[in-house]
Design a protein around this motif. Structure first.
Motif, PDB file in Angstrom:
ATOM      1  N   SER A  37       0.817  -1.220   0.000  1.00 17.42           N
ATOM      2  CA  SER A  37       0.000   0.000   0.000  1.00 17.42           C
ATOM      3  C   SER A  37       0.851   1.271   0.000  1.00 17.42           C
ATOM      4  N   PRO A  38       1.806   1.431   0.920  1.00 19.86           N
ATOM      5  CA  PRO A  38       2.627   2.644   0.853  1.00 19.86           C
ATOM      6  C   PRO A  38       3.579   2.669  -0.342  1.00 19.86           C
ATOM      7  N   LEU A  39       3.976   1.502  -0.837  1.00 23.30           N
ATOM      8  CA  LEU A  39       4.823   1.486  -2.027  1.00 23.30           C
ATOM      9  C   LEU A  39       4.085   2.069  -3.230  1.00 23.30           C
ATOM     10  N   ARG A  40       2.822   1.768  -3.333  1.00 28.16           N
ATOM     11  CA  ARG A  40       2.054   2.350  -4.438  1.00 28.16           C
ATOM     12  C   ARG A  40       2.016   3.877  -4.318  1.00 28.16           C
ATOM     13  N   LEU A  41       1.882   4.374  -3.079  1.00 26.14           N
ATOM     14  CA  LEU A  41       1.883   5.820  -2.886  1.00 26.14           C
ATOM     15  C   LEU A  41       3.241   6.425  -3.231  1.00 26.14           C
ATOM     16  N   TRP A  42       4.310   5.717  -2.908  1.00 26.04           N
ATOM     17  CA  TRP A  42       5.638   6.261  -3.209  1.00 26.04           C
ATOM     18  C   TRP A  42       5.849   6.354  -4.718  1.00 26.04           C
ATOM     19  N   TRP A  43       5.391   5.344  -5.454  1.00 26.44           N
ATOM     20  CA  TRP A  43       5.567   5.342  -6.902  1.00 26.44           C
ATOM     21  C   TRP A  43       4.562   6.254  -7.613  1.00 26.44           C
ATOM     22  N   TYR A  44       3.366   6.392  -7.044  1.00 25.37           N
ATOM     23  CA  TYR A  44       2.316   7.183  -7.694  1.00 25.37           C
ATOM     24  C   TYR A  44       1.707   8.182  -6.697  1.00 25.37           C
ATOM     25  N   PRO A  45       2.492   9.111  -6.185  1.00 30.62           N
ATOM     26  CA  PRO A  45       1.985  10.032  -5.151  1.00 30.62           C
ATOM     27  C   PRO A  45       0.836  10.908  -5.641  1.00 30.62           C
ATOM     28  N   TRP A  46       0.784  11.167  -6.942  1.00 34.75           N
ATOM     29  CA  TRP A  46      -0.251  12.049  -7.487  1.00 34.75           C
ATOM     30  C   TRP A  46      -1.651  11.444  -7.390  1.00 34.75           C
ATOM     31  N   ASP A  47      -1.724  10.138  -7.086  1.00 34.81           N
ATOM     32  CA  ASP A  47      -3.040   9.529  -6.920  1.00 34.81           C
ATOM     33  C   ASP A  47      -3.837  10.193  -5.805  1.00 34.81           C
ATOM     34  N   LEU A  48      -3.145  10.756  -4.815  1.00 36.04           N
ATOM     35  CA  LEU A  48      -3.834  11.400  -3.700  1.00 36.04           C
ATOM     36  C   LEU A  48      -4.173  12.858  -3.977  1.00 36.04           C
ATOM     37  N   GLN A  49      -3.713  13.366  -5.120  1.00 37.30           N
ATOM     38  CA  GLN A  49      -3.954  14.765  -5.485  1.00 37.30           C
ATOM     39  C   GLN A  49      -3.516  15.696  -4.350  1.00 37.30           C
ATOM     40  N   ALA A  50      -2.348  15.405  -3.821  1.00 31.45           N
ATOM     41  CA  ALA A  50      -1.767  16.215  -2.752  1.00 31.45           C
ATOM     42  C   ALA A  50      -0.327  16.526  -3.133  1.00 31.45           C
ATOM     43  N   ASP A  51       0.393  17.145  -2.209  1.00 33.23           N
ATOM     44  CA  ASP A  51       1.795  17.466  -2.469  1.00 33.23           C
ATOM     45  C   ASP A  51       2.603  16.179  -2.631  1.00 33.23           C
ATOM     46  N   ASP A  52       3.209  16.006  -3.798  1.00 29.36           N
ATOM     47  CA  ASP A  52       3.904  14.757  -4.103  1.00 29.36           C
ATOM     48  C   ASP A  52       5.028  14.480  -3.112  1.00 29.36           C
ATOM     49  N   ASP A  53       5.815  15.488  -2.776  1.00 31.60           N
ATOM     50  CA  ASP A  53       6.940  15.285  -1.872  1.00 31.60           C
ATOM     51  C   ASP A  53       6.459  14.855  -0.484  1.00 31.60           C
ATOM     52  N   ALA A  54       5.390  15.448  -0.028  1.00 31.22           N
ATOM     53  CA  ALA A  54       4.858  15.094   1.292  1.00 31.22           C
ATOM     54  C   ALA A  54       4.317  13.670   1.293  1.00 31.22           C
ATOM     55  N   VAL A  55       3.629  13.306   0.221  1.00 29.94           N
ATOM     56  CA  VAL A  55       3.086  11.944   0.118  1.00 29.94           C
ATOM     57  C   VAL A  55       4.227  10.933   0.105  1.00 29.94           C
ATOM     58  N   ARG A  56       5.257  11.225  -0.679  1.00 33.13           N
ATOM     59  CA  ARG A  56       6.398  10.307  -0.754  1.00 33.13           C
ATOM     60  C   ARG A  56       7.110  10.190   0.589  1.00 33.13           C
ATOM     61  N   ALA A  57       7.253  11.286   1.284  1.00 31.88           N
ATOM     62  CA  ALA A  57       7.936  11.254   2.583  1.00 31.88           C
ATOM     63  C   ALA A  57       7.160  10.397   3.578  1.00 31.88           C
ATOM     64  N   GLY A  58       5.857  10.557   3.594  1.00 31.22           N
ATOM     65  CA  GLY A  58       5.043   9.741   4.486  1.00 31.22           C
ATOM     66  C   GLY A  58       5.089   8.278   4.119  1.00 31.22           C
ATOM     67  N   ALA A  59       5.024   7.993   2.823  1.00 33.60           N
ATOM     68  CA  ALA A  59       5.086   6.608   2.365  1.00 33.60           C
ATOM     69  C   ALA A  59       6.437   5.986   2.690  1.00 33.60           C
ATOM     70  N   GLN A  60       7.503   6.764   2.488  1.00 31.82           N
ATOM     71  CA  GLN A  60       8.843   6.247   2.775  1.00 31.82           C
ATOM     72  C   GLN A  60       8.981   5.855   4.238  1.00 31.82           C
ATOM     73  N   ALA A  61       8.459   6.660   5.120  1.00 33.82           N
ATOM     74  CA  ALA A  61       8.545   6.345   6.554  1.00 33.82           C
ATOM     75  C   ALA A  61       7.823   5.040   6.864  1.00 33.82           C
ATOM     76  N   ARG A  62       6.652   4.847   6.273  1.00 30.86           N
ATOM     77  CA  ARG A  62       5.893   3.609   6.495  1.00 30.86           C
ATOM     78  C   ARG A  62       6.629   2.402   5.922  1.00 30.86           C
ATOM     79  N   ILE A  63       7.209   2.566   4.749  1.00 32.72           N
ATOM     80  CA  ILE A  63       7.933   1.465   4.109  1.00 32.72           C
ATOM     81  C   ILE A  63       9.151   1.075   4.937  1.00 32.72           C
ATOM     82  N   GLU A  64       9.899   2.062   5.401  1.00 33.57           N
ATOM     83  CA  GLU A  64      11.102   1.765   6.182  1.00 33.57           C
ATOM     84  C   GLU A  64      10.742   1.123   7.520  1.00 33.57           C
ATOM     85  N   ASP A  65       9.640   1.542   8.129  1.00 31.14           N
ATOM     86  CA  ASP A  65       9.184   0.886   9.354  1.00 31.14           C
ATOM     87  C   ASP A  65       8.845  -0.581   9.077  1.00 31.14           C
ATOM     88  N   ALA A  66       8.152  -0.829   7.972  1.00 31.11           N
ATOM     89  CA  ALA A  66       7.788  -2.203   7.620  1.00 31.11           C
ATOM     90  C   ALA A  66       9.032  -3.038   7.345  1.00 31.11           C
TER      91      ALA A  66
END
Length: 208
Positions: free
Chosen positions: A106-135
């Motif tokens: 789930s967070p990997l998809r956000l990291w690769w396609y952050p624009w799916d959330l129609q939000a700030d791409d960098d912020a989406v990627r940063a949040g996804a990266q944190a979740r991925i690294e925790d996992a």
């Protein structure tokens, strides 16, 4: 015979790899993602999510990569890639399949396609990266304490799923294989003959 609608390196890689590993007769049908064939009316009639994979099973289209992996492993028990329903390890196997889908894919998809959330791409990627690294940290600890596979000494479809998801981290600031136990796990899985066959068929070279 099964027919797999796929695109190289995408989520269909898991199903394709398992079909190879299990020596199951199948046909490959390439979906041209660049031409947006996955959004065509014909394809959406099979898979309304408009993604790959779609697997034709007994003439019927089925989708969701993790679900297809579990289905194939259960339908072909001789391959030994899923504990039987009455096996004590079945609950652990189910747990890892769903855990990988929710905490890593789930967070990997956000990291690769952050624009799916129609939000700030960098912020989406940063949040996804944190979740991925925790996992990844949790998975590394699991393999270190209870490996070499997610079910201990027993190889299962969950390990093929994890390997595919690890491949998806290859362009991240800290890819999954940089954790020591995950790195050893990846080397073990990539040494399988089926992995070389998969890469040859899909024309892949990255993370070989």
């Amino acid at each position: 015979m099964y027919a797999l609608y796929y695109s190289p390196g995408t989520a269909s890689l898991l199903v394709h790899w398992l079909l190879i590993e299990m020596d199951i007769e199948h046909e490959l049908r390439l979906v041209d993602m660049d031409a947006r064939a996955h959004k065509s009316a014909e394809y959406l009639a099979m898979n309304p999510n408009g993604v790959v994979p779609t697997l034709i099973v007994d003439g019927q289209p089925r989708y969701e990569a993790a679900a297809l992996a579990m289905y194939l492993a259960d339908r072909h028990p001789d391959a030994g890639l899923a504990p039987a329903l009455d096996d004590p390890q079945r609950a652990l196997y189910d747990q890892w399949m769903f855990n990988l889908a929710s905490t890593l894919q789930s967070p990997l998809r956000l990291w690769w396609y952050p624009w799916d959330l129609q939000a700030d791409d960098d912020a989406v990627r940063a949040g996804a990266q944190a979740r991925i690294e925790d996992a990844c940290a949790r998975l590394d600890a699991q393999l270190g304490a209870h490996g070499p596979y997610l079910l201990g000494e027993r190889l299962s479809a969950a390990d093929f799923y994890l390997t595919m998801l690890m491949r998806w981290t290859r362009k991240m600031p800290k890819p999954a294989h940089e954790w020591p136990h995950l790195g050893e796990f990846a080397r073990r899985m990539k040494a399988r003959p089926g992995f070389a066959t998969l890469y040859q068929r899909e024309g892949l070279s990255e993370w070989a």
